[in-house]
Design an enzyme around this catalytic site. Sequence first.
Site, PDB file in Angstrom:
ATOM      1  N   CYS A   1       0.720  -0.566   0.192  1.00 31.39           N
ATOM      2  CA  CYS A   1      -0.083   0.270   0.105  1.00 31.39           C
ATOM      3  C   CYS A   1       0.522   0.845   0.606  1.00 31.39           C
ATOM      4  CB  CYS A   1      -1.180  -0.198   1.076  1.00 31.39           C
ATOM      5  SG  CYS A   1      -0.015  -0.466   2.517  1.00 31.39           S
TER       6      CYS A   1
ATOM      7  N   HIS B   1      -2.503   5.680   6.087  1.00 32.63           N
ATOM      8  CA  HIS B   1      -1.283   6.493   6.032  1.00 32.63           C
ATOM      9  C   HIS B   1      -1.156   7.513   5.988  1.00 32.63           C
ATOM     10  CE1 HIS B   1       0.584   1.674   6.601  1.00 32.63           C
ATOM     11  NE2 HIS B   1       0.274   1.850   5.538  1.00 32.63           N
TER      12      HIS B   1
HETATM   13  P1  NAD Z   1      -6.343 -10.820   6.520  1.00 33.84           P
HETATM   14  O1  NAD Z   1      -5.123 -11.646   7.115  1.00 33.84           O
HETATM   15  O2  NAD Z   1      -6.398  -9.892   6.417  1.00 33.84           O
HETATM   16  O3  NAD Z   1      -6.388 -11.809   5.536  1.00 33.84           O
HETATM   17  C1  NAD Z   1      -4.994 -12.986   4.968  1.00 33.84           C
HETATM   18  C2  NAD Z   1      -6.197 -14.102   4.099  1.00 33.84           C
HETATM   19  O4  NAD Z   1      -6.030 -15.796   3.765  1.00 33.84           O
HETATM   20  C3  NAD Z   1      -7.482 -14.887   5.918  1.00 33.84           C
HETATM   21  O5  NAD Z   1      -8.556 -14.944   5.244  1.00 33.84           O
HETATM   22  C4  NAD Z   1      -6.351 -16.428   6.009  1.00 33.84           C
HETATM   23  O6  NAD Z   1      -7.861 -16.920   6.469  1.00 33.84           O
HETATM   24  C5  NAD Z   1      -5.856 -17.098   4.576  1.00 33.84           C
HETATM   25  N1  NAD Z   1      -5.298 -17.314   4.535  1.00 33.84           N
HETATM   26  C6  NAD Z   1      -4.090 -17.581   5.648  1.00 33.84           C
HETATM   27  N2  NAD Z   1      -3.085 -18.818   5.382  1.00 33.84           N
HETATM   28  C7  NAD Z   1      -3.705 -19.166   4.387  1.00 33.84           C
HETATM   29  C8  NAD Z   1      -3.531 -20.533   3.398  1.00 33.84           C
HETATM   30  N3  NAD Z   1      -2.658 -21.147   4.005  1.00 33.84           N
HETATM   31  N4  NAD Z   1      -3.950 -20.740   1.812  1.00 33.84           N
HETATM   32  C9  NAD Z   1      -5.238 -19.664   1.887  1.00 33.84           C
HETATM   33  N5  NAD Z   1      -5.145 -18.252   2.620  1.00 33.84           N
HETATM   34  C10 NAD Z   1      -5.112 -18.693   4.215  1.00 33.84           C
HETATM   35  O7  NAD Z   1      -4.427 -10.202   5.353  1.00 33.84           O
HETATM   36  P2  NAD Z   1      -4.249  -9.253   4.405  1.00 33.84           P
HETATM   37  O8  NAD Z   1      -3.936  -8.001   5.346  1.00 33.84           O
HETATM   38  O9  NAD Z   1      -5.458  -8.736   3.563  1.00 33.84           O
HETATM   39  O10 NAD Z   1      -2.668  -9.603   3.823  1.00 33.84           O
HETATM   40  C11 NAD Z   1      -2.122 -10.214   2.801  1.00 33.84           C
HETATM   41  C12 NAD Z   1      -1.355  -9.685   1.879  1.00 33.84           C
HETATM   42  O11 NAD Z   1      -1.711  -8.159   1.649  1.00 33.84           O
HETATM   43  C13 NAD Z   1      -0.335  -9.168   2.524  1.00 33.84           C
HETATM   44  O12 NAD Z   1       0.734  -9.684   1.393  1.00 33.84           O
HETATM   45  C14 NAD Z   1      -0.409  -8.268   3.138  1.00 33.84           C
HETATM   46  O13 NAD Z   1       1.652  -7.742   3.368  1.00 33.84           O
HETATM   47  C15 NAD Z   1      -0.452  -6.903   1.624  1.00 33.84           C
HETATM   48  N6  NAD Z   1      -1.294  -6.246   2.027  1.00 33.84           N
HETATM   49  C16 NAD Z   1      -1.600  -5.649   2.940  1.00 33.84           C
HETATM   50  C17 NAD Z   1      -2.815  -4.404   3.212  1.00 33.84           C
HETATM   51  C18 NAD Z   1      -3.369  -4.218   4.423  1.00 33.84           C
HETATM   52  O14 NAD Z   1      -3.212  -3.124   4.741  1.00 33.84           O
HETATM   53  N7  NAD Z   1      -4.339  -4.690   5.172  1.00 33.84           N
HETATM   54  C19 NAD Z   1      -1.756  -3.413   2.230  1.00 33.84           C
HETATM   55  C20 NAD Z   1      -0.913  -3.697   1.191  1.00 33.84           C
HETATM   56  C21 NAD Z   1      -1.053  -5.371   0.786  1.00 33.84           C
END
Ligand code: NAD
Length: 339
Positions: free
Chosen positions: A140, A220
Site C-alpha cells: 500500500c 498512512h
Molecule cells: P489478512 O490476514 O487480512 O487476510 C489473509 C487471508 O488469508 C485470511 O483470510 C486467512 O484466513 C487466509 N489464509 C491464511 N493462510 C492461508 C493459506 N495457507 N491458504 C489460503 N488462505 C490463507 O491479510 P491481508 O491484510 O489481506 O494481507 C494479505 C497480503 O496483502 C499480505 O501480503 C499483505 O502484506 C498485503 N497487503 C496488506 C495490506 C493491509 O493494509 N492489510 C495492504 C497492502 C498489502
Amino acid sequence: MIKVAINGYGTIGKRVADAVAAQPDMEVIGVSKTSVSSEAYIAKERGYPLYIADLSKKSAFEKAGIEVAGDVDAMLKAADIVVDATPGGVGEKNRPIYERLGKKAIFQGGEEHEVAGFSFNAHANYKEAAGKQFARVVSCNTTGLVRLIHALDQAFGVQRVRAVMVRRGADPDDIKRGPIDAIVLNPATIPSHHGPDVQTVLPQINIVTLAMIVPTTFMHMHSIQADLKTATTRDEVLAVFENHSRIGLIRKATGIKSNAQLREYTQDLGRPRTDLWENGVFEESVSVLDGKEFYCFQAIHQEADVIPENIDCIRALMGTVKDPEESIRMTNEALGLVA
Ligand code: NAD
C-alpha cells in the site's frame, strides 16, 4: 471472461473479489478460507464459491451453514489466474503450487520482490507484465509512493526523493496489534524498506524513506519531498495530479486535514467499506520552492489503494488488454473511482 481465483479471503482478498466481480471481463470462480469466520459468511452472501485449504475442516464450515465447494487445489485448477492474498510469507510457500499447476499468479506486497521476480504498478510498468507468469502488486505504501513519484518523474524528471511514512498501527479489525499509546520507529534505522521497494518498480529513482507507526487504524500519512530536474510551478504540479486517474486532490475548501475527516468523507461518498482507492494528496500542502523543490502530504488508505492495481495486473498478465490506459479506465469505471 477471465476466471479469477482469490486465494486468501481477508482484508485484501475480499476487496479484490468484489472488484473482480464488478469488472465486465472477469469473474470470481472461487475464494479460499482456512477457517470459519465472518468473512466466510460474506463470501456465501456474495455468492462466491468457497474453497478451503484443509478438507478435514469441511464439517466445521457446514455446521456453520457455509457450503464448501472443494479444496484449494480444485479452485486453482479451475482458474485462469490466481490472486494470492494470503498473509505475508504464505505466498512464497504457494508459489511452487502455482508452478506445478502452470497457473499465472499475483502476489501482494507482504512477499519479497523475488517471489514473483516482477513488481507491478499500473501507471508505471503495465506493459512489462506481458508474457509473465507471476507479478507482485507492491504494498500500500509503495503503491502510493510509486504513483506520485512516477507522475512527477514523467512530467518534470525526479532528481531525488526523501519521504517520511507515518503508518497506521493496525487494520480496523485487527485486535491483536498496536501500539495503542506510542509512536514506534519502524525501523529506527534509515532507510526504511519502502525506498528500496519503490526501486523494484522505478529502479532509476534516488529515494530515501523513514517510517514510524502511530495509534490509528485508517490510512498512512506520507510527507514527501522531491527535487525535480526541470523547474516548474505549483499550478503545473497540481495540473499533473488533477489529470492522474488515481491521484485525488483533497481540496482546501473541504476543511479535511486528517485521516479521520477523510474517512468520514469516503463514508459519506458511499464508497464500499469506506475505501479510498486513490492517493489522497492534500491540495494545500502541494508546494514548489525555488522551482525545483517539491513538497506534499498524502493520505494512503492501506486496505484500498492496491485493489485497482490488482485488477489491472490481472489484465496485464493475461494479455487481454494491451493498453494500460484502457485497463485503468475500465477498472476505474467499474469500481466507481472518479478522482
Ligand atoms: P489478512 O490476514 O487480512 O487476510 C489473509 C487471508 O488469508 C485470511 O483470510 C486467512 O484466513 C487466509 N489464509 C491464511 N493462510 C492461508 C493459506 N495457507 N491458504 C489460503 N488462505 C490463507 O491479510 P491481508 O491484510 O489481506 O494481507 C494479505 C497480503 O496483502 C499480505 O501480503 C499483505 O502484506 C498485503 N497487503 C496488506 C495490506 C493491509 O493494509 N492489510 C495492504 C497492502 C498489502
